[in-house]
Scaffold this active site. Structure first.
Site, PDB file in Angstrom:
ATOM      1  N   HIS A  20       0.902  -1.113  -0.150  1.00 37.13           N
ATOM      2  CA  HIS A  20      -0.015  -0.138   0.068  1.00 37.13           C
ATOM      3  C   HIS A  20       0.802   1.289  -0.097  1.00 37.13           C
ATOM      4  O   HIS A  20       1.860   1.529   0.703  1.00 37.13           O
ATOM      5  CB  HIS A  20      -0.886   0.018   1.181  1.00 37.13           C
ATOM      6  CG  HIS A  20      -1.765   1.003   1.249  1.00 37.13           C
ATOM      7  ND1 HIS A  20      -2.092   1.584   2.583  1.00 37.13           N
ATOM      8  CD2 HIS A  20      -2.738   1.419   0.347  1.00 37.13           C
ATOM      9  CE1 HIS A  20      -3.080   2.620   2.208  1.00 37.13           C
ATOM     10  NE2 HIS A  20      -3.504   2.688   1.003  1.00 37.13           N
ATOM     11  N   ASP A  28       7.248   8.086 -20.661  1.00 35.78           N
ATOM     12  CA  ASP A  28       7.484   8.048 -22.001  1.00 35.78           C
ATOM     13  C   ASP A  28       8.904   7.995 -21.975  1.00 35.78           C
ATOM     14  O   ASP A  28       9.719   7.872 -21.206  1.00 35.78           O
ATOM     15  CB  ASP A  28       7.094   9.435 -22.704  1.00 35.78           C
ATOM     16  CG  ASP A  28       7.707  10.553 -21.921  1.00 35.78           C
ATOM     17  OD1 ASP A  28       9.012  10.637 -21.414  1.00 35.78           O
ATOM     18  OD2 ASP A  28       7.316  11.839 -22.025  1.00 35.78           O
ATOM     19  N   TYR A 123       5.196  14.872 -22.117  1.00 32.08           N
ATOM     20  CA  TYR A 123       4.592  14.617 -20.725  1.00 32.08           C
ATOM     21  C   TYR A 123       3.565  13.700 -20.514  1.00 32.08           C
ATOM     22  O   TYR A 123       2.848  13.807 -19.894  1.00 32.08           O
ATOM     23  CB  TYR A 123       3.914  16.245 -20.437  1.00 32.08           C
ATOM     24  CG  TYR A 123       4.815  17.331 -20.597  1.00 32.08           C
ATOM     25  CD1 TYR A 123       6.065  17.569 -19.839  1.00 32.08           C
ATOM     26  CD2 TYR A 123       4.659  18.309 -21.649  1.00 32.08           C
ATOM     27  CE1 TYR A 123       6.437  18.952 -19.701  1.00 32.08           C
ATOM     28  CE2 TYR A 123       5.357  19.374 -21.787  1.00 32.08           C
ATOM     29  CZ  TYR A 123       6.446  19.681 -21.056  1.00 32.08           C
ATOM     30  OH  TYR A 123       7.355  20.731 -20.986  1.00 32.08           O
TER      31      TYR A 123
END
Length: 134
Positions: A20, A28, A123
């Site tokens: 967790h 990218d 991005y």
């Protein structure tokens, strides 16, 4: 042989080992990988595999509590953003947090691993925060 779509050994091992709050980034081809952070490099050539394809397969095995995107992604509007927004609306990605691209690069230092794709849209990166299934 596994029944789920994910066949990549390193990626399957990573997801099975998450706790967790652990962070996995799918990025990218140009995103830097900090020293000491595991790199699972899936990039074959420009655009292959794309971030969306990798994300969809990862979501078949990973419980995601929240995700982090760079604000610049919202400004640049790469094609993957439409899919990410759709998955978010379906509850697949949990709560969204926006940070600057520089902050996302800083966050990458805390990632359990970075999964590099052949994505070449600026991005087009996402940080997934592991949740629990109970």
């Amino acid at each position: 042989m596994k029944k789920t779509p994910l066949l990549n050994i390193a990626l399957s091992r990573l997801i099975a080992s998450l706790g967790h709050g652990d962070i996995v980034m799918i990025v990218d081809a140009g995103m830097p990988v900090p020293p000491g952070v595991e790199l699972i490099d899936l990039a074959l050539t420009q655009g292959t595999p794309d971030l969306v394809s990798v994300l969809r397969v990862v979501l078949t095995e990973m419980q995601v509590e929240s995700h982090v995107l760079a604000e610049e992604m919202l400004l640049k509007q790469p094609p993957a953003l439409v899919v990410i927004e759709g998955l978010s609306l379906q509850g697949e990605l949990g709560q969204q947090r926006l940070v600057s691209h520089d902050e996302l690069k800083t966050l990458s230092r805390k990632a359990r691993a970075i999964v590099r794709t052949g994505e070449c849209q600026p991005y087009t990166n996402i940080a997934l925060v592991a949740g629990v299934t109970f």
